[in-house]
Scaffold this motif. Structure first.
Motif, PDB file in Angstrom:
ATOM      1  N   VAL A 160      13.290  12.218 -15.282  1.00 30.82           N
ATOM      2  CA  VAL A 160      13.116  11.703 -13.920  1.00 30.82           C
ATOM      3  C   VAL A 160      12.057  10.622 -13.958  1.00 30.82           C
ATOM      4  O   VAL A 160      10.978  10.801 -14.536  1.00 30.82           O
ATOM      5  CB  VAL A 160      12.692  12.830 -12.954  1.00 30.82           C
ATOM      6  CG1 VAL A 160      12.447  12.266 -11.551  1.00 30.82           C
ATOM      7  CG2 VAL A 160      13.753  13.926 -12.897  1.00 30.82           C
ATOM      8  N   THR A 161      12.365   9.478 -13.349  1.00 25.38           N
ATOM      9  CA  THR A 161      11.430   8.344 -13.343  1.00 25.38           C
ATOM     10  C   THR A 161      10.973   8.036 -11.917  1.00 25.38           C
ATOM     11  O   THR A 161      11.773   8.037 -10.986  1.00 25.38           O
ATOM     12  CB  THR A 161      12.090   7.094 -13.954  1.00 25.38           C
ATOM     13  OG1 THR A 161      12.326   7.325 -15.337  1.00 25.38           O
ATOM     14  CG2 THR A 161      11.186   5.875 -13.819  1.00 25.38           C
ATOM     15  N   ILE A 162       9.685   7.773 -11.787  1.00 26.16           N
ATOM     16  CA  ILE A 162       9.097   7.351 -10.512  1.00 26.16           C
ATOM     17  C   ILE A 162       8.818   5.862 -10.609  1.00 26.16           C
ATOM     18  O   ILE A 162       8.121   5.410 -11.524  1.00 26.16           O
ATOM     19  CB  ILE A 162       7.773   8.085 -10.219  1.00 26.16           C
ATOM     20  CG1 ILE A 162       7.943   9.600 -10.355  1.00 26.16           C
ATOM     21  CG2 ILE A 162       7.261   7.732  -8.839  1.00 26.16           C
ATOM     22  CD1 ILE A 162       6.620  10.360 -10.302  1.00 26.16           C
ATOM     23  N   ILE A 163       9.376   5.098  -9.673  1.00 29.07           N
ATOM     24  CA  ILE A 163       9.104   3.665  -9.636  1.00 29.07           C
ATOM     25  C   ILE A 163       8.507   3.306  -8.275  1.00 29.07           C
ATOM     26  O   ILE A 163       8.511   4.112  -7.344  1.00 29.07           O
ATOM     27  CB  ILE A 163      10.376   2.823  -9.900  1.00 29.07           C
ATOM     28  CG1 ILE A 163      11.382   2.991  -8.747  1.00 29.07           C
ATOM     29  CG2 ILE A 163      11.008   3.208 -11.227  1.00 29.07           C
ATOM     30  CD1 ILE A 163      12.541   1.997  -8.812  1.00 29.07           C
ATOM     31  N   GLY A 164       8.009   2.089  -8.184  1.00 31.18           N
ATOM     32  CA  GLY A 164       7.422   1.616  -6.930  1.00 31.18           C
ATOM     33  C   GLY A 164       6.359   0.577  -7.210  1.00 31.18           C
ATOM     34  O   GLY A 164       5.931   0.396  -8.354  1.00 31.18           O
ATOM     35  N   PRO A 165       5.916  -0.134  -6.182  1.00 35.56           N
ATOM     36  CA  PRO A 165       4.914  -1.179  -6.370  1.00 35.56           C
ATOM     37  C   PRO A 165       3.561  -0.599  -6.778  1.00 35.56           C
ATOM     38  O   PRO A 165       3.306   0.605  -6.644  1.00 35.56           O
ATOM     39  CB  PRO A 165       4.837  -1.848  -4.987  1.00 35.56           C
ATOM     40  CG  PRO A 165       5.298  -0.787  -4.037  1.00 35.56           C
ATOM     41  CD  PRO A 165       6.329   0.009  -4.777  1.00 35.56           C
ATOM     42  N   ASN A 166       2.686  -1.466  -7.276  1.00 38.15           N
ATOM     43  CA  ASN A 166       1.331  -1.048  -7.610  1.00 38.15           C
ATOM     44  C   ASN A 166       0.647  -0.479  -6.371  1.00 38.15           C
ATOM     45  O   ASN A 166       0.808  -0.999  -5.263  1.00 38.15           O
ATOM     46  CB  ASN A 166       0.525  -2.232  -8.143  1.00 38.15           C
ATOM     47  CG  ASN A 166       1.006  -2.695  -9.502  1.00 38.15           C
ATOM     48  OD1 ASN A 166       1.622  -1.933 -10.245  1.00 38.15           O
ATOM     49  ND2 ASN A 166       0.730  -3.942  -9.844  1.00 38.15           N
ATOM     50  N   GLY A 167      -0.107   0.603  -6.570  1.00 38.75           N
ATOM     51  CA  GLY A 167      -0.831   1.197  -5.458  1.00 38.75           C
ATOM     52  C   GLY A 167      -0.009   2.119  -4.592  1.00 38.75           C
ATOM     53  O   GLY A 167      -0.470   2.568  -3.545  1.00 38.75           O
ATOM     54  N   SER A 168       1.209   2.448  -5.033  1.00 42.36           N
ATOM     55  CA  SER A 168       2.088   3.282  -4.207  1.00 42.36           C
ATOM     56  C   SER A 168       1.818   4.772  -4.381  1.00 42.36           C
ATOM     57  O   SER A 168       2.380   5.583  -3.645  1.00 42.36           O
ATOM     58  CB  SER A 168       3.555   2.977  -4.520  1.00 42.36           C
ATOM     59  OG  SER A 168       3.846   3.230  -5.881  1.00 42.36           O
ATOM     60  N   GLY A 169       0.998   5.147  -5.356  1.00 41.47           N
ATOM     61  CA  GLY A 169       0.657   6.550  -5.546  1.00 41.47           C
ATOM     62  C   GLY A 169       1.381   7.226  -6.687  1.00 41.47           C
ATOM     63  O   GLY A 169       1.331   8.455  -6.814  1.00 41.47           O
ATOM     64  N   LYS A 170       2.040   6.459  -7.552  1.00 48.23           N
ATOM     65  CA  LYS A 170       2.828   7.048  -8.648  1.00 48.23           C
ATOM     66  C   LYS A 170       1.949   7.873  -9.590  1.00 48.23           C
ATOM     67  O   LYS A 170       2.229   9.038  -9.876  1.00 48.23           O
ATOM     68  CB  LYS A 170       3.551   5.939  -9.420  1.00 48.23           C
ATOM     69  CG  LYS A 170       4.458   5.057  -8.563  1.00 48.23           C
ATOM     70  CD  LYS A 170       5.213   4.044  -9.383  1.00 48.23           C
ATOM     71  CE  LYS A 170       4.338   3.065 -10.123  1.00 48.23           C
ATOM     72  NZ  LYS A 170       3.583   2.161  -9.208  1.00 48.23           N
ATOM     73  N   GLU A 221      -6.803   9.241   1.130  1.00 52.52           N
ATOM     74  CA  GLU A 221      -5.542   9.892   0.782  1.00 52.52           C
ATOM     75  C   GLU A 221      -4.564   8.837   0.277  1.00 52.52           C
ATOM     76  O   GLU A 221      -4.325   7.825   0.937  1.00 52.52           O
ATOM     77  CB  GLU A 221      -4.964  10.613   1.995  1.00 52.52           C
ATOM     78  CG  GLU A 221      -3.722  11.435   1.655  1.00 52.52           C
ATOM     79  CD  GLU A 221      -3.209  12.214   2.844  1.00 52.52           C
ATOM     80  OE1 GLU A 221      -3.722  13.335   3.064  1.00 52.52           O
ATOM     81  OE2 GLU A 221      -2.310  11.697   3.549  1.00 52.52           O
ATOM     82  N   ILE A 222      -4.005   9.073  -0.919  1.00 51.43           N
ATOM     83  CA  ILE A 222      -3.106   8.102  -1.552  1.00 51.43           C
ATOM     84  C   ILE A 222      -1.645   8.479  -1.365  1.00 51.43           C
ATOM     85  O   ILE A 222      -0.794   7.622  -1.128  1.00 51.43           O
ATOM     86  CB  ILE A 222      -3.422   7.976  -3.058  1.00 51.43           C
ATOM     87  CG1 ILE A 222      -4.897   7.610  -3.278  1.00 51.43           C
ATOM     88  CG2 ILE A 222      -2.505   6.945  -3.713  1.00 51.43           C
ATOM     89  CD1 ILE A 222      -5.295   6.276  -2.722  1.00 51.43           C
ATOM     90  N   ILE A 223      -1.335   9.767  -1.493  1.00 51.75           N
ATOM     91  CA  ILE A 223       0.049  10.211  -1.298  1.00 51.75           C
ATOM     92  C   ILE A 223       0.105  11.125  -0.080  1.00 51.75           C
ATOM     93  O   ILE A 223      -0.776  11.950   0.142  1.00 51.75           O
ATOM     94  CB  ILE A 223       0.629  10.897  -2.543  1.00 51.75           C
ATOM     95  CG1 ILE A 223      -0.283  12.015  -3.064  1.00 51.75           C
ATOM     96  CG2 ILE A 223       0.903   9.883  -3.627  1.00 51.75           C
ATOM     97  CD1 ILE A 223       0.314  12.773  -4.231  1.00 51.75           C
TER      98      ILE A 223
END
Length: 235
Positions: free
Chosen positions: A32-42, A17-19
């Motif tokens: 709308v923009t989704i940001i976050g580190p690599n592997g965060s589930g974006k 499960e990723i998210i």
């Protein structure tokens, strides 16, 4: 009522499960923009919305209709279009042929919509008979987005649209996002160039370890010291 309303979404690949219970919405006409580190589930969240990845739990409502039980082939005609980061054009087909492929679900003639795409993307108009594989990185992104717009979507999902592009081409792509949004199309975007993406966004989400950590207006997130320190590379 939001155009897109996703609640409690859990999704991943196989047994992983990723998210984990993500809530997300997009109102009509928003960027709308989704940001976050690599592997965060974006990207996984984007794929769950469009149906490439099936959510294991939660609900996804689009334009007043629940769609999480539908396959991607049944979500697209409702007004969702997704442009992946890679492999997003048919390289051996011409630009015009790519646009024709993008409009295959339409029941009317494609000539008028193709003409509108060349007006929206004048850089492509002079190359209409060129193979898509011969385009530059920036032109290829324009081609991919133009093909998605052939179906006149209500919501366009863009996964890392400026990945691998030079700073000048990044500005071109962000300008393209603004122009498309000005026509009334809502946009949900995953983007690694977070500062610039948030600057043109009405709202944004910060994902980390598969969960929403923050939600705010684009400018507020871009100027938040904590977001800057953890996700934007600020001191």
């Amino acid at each position: 009522m939001p155009l897109l309303d996703a609640a409690g979404i859990r999704a991943g690949y196989g047994d992983t499960e990723i998210i984990h219970g993500v809530d997300m919405r997009v109102d009509a006409g928003e960027v709308v923009t989704i940001i976050g580190p690599n592997g965060s589930g974006k990207s996984t969240m984007m794929k769950a919305i469009v149906g490439i990845v099936q959510a294991s739990s939660g609900e996804i409502w689009f334009d007043g209709r629940r769609i999480d039980g539908l396959g991607a082939d049944r979500r697209i005609p409702l007004g969702l279009c997704y442009v992946p980061q890679t492999d997003n054009v048919f390289p051996t087909l011409t630009i015009t042929e790519n646009l024709e492929m993008g409009g295959f679900l339409r029941s009317d003639r494609l000539d008028g919509r193709i003409r509108e795409m060349f007006e929206l993307f004048p850089d492509l108009a002079g190359k209409r008979n060129a193979k898509a594989g011969s385009l530059s990185g920036g032109q290829r992104q324009m081609m991919a987005v133009a093909r998605a717009l052939m179906l006149e979507p209500k919501l366009l999902l863009l996964d890392e649209p400026t990945a691998g592009l030079s700073p000048l081409l990044m500005e071109t792509v962000f300008g393209m996002v603004r122009d498309i949004n000005a026509t009334g199309v809502a946009i949900l975007m995953v983007e690694h160039n977070a500062k610039k993406a948030l600057a043109i966004s009405h709202r944004g989400y910060v994902l980390a370890v598969g969960e929403v950590r923050m939600e705010n207006t684009g400018p507020e997130l871009a100027n938040d010291p904590q977001v800057g320190r953890l996700y934007l590379g600020s001191e």
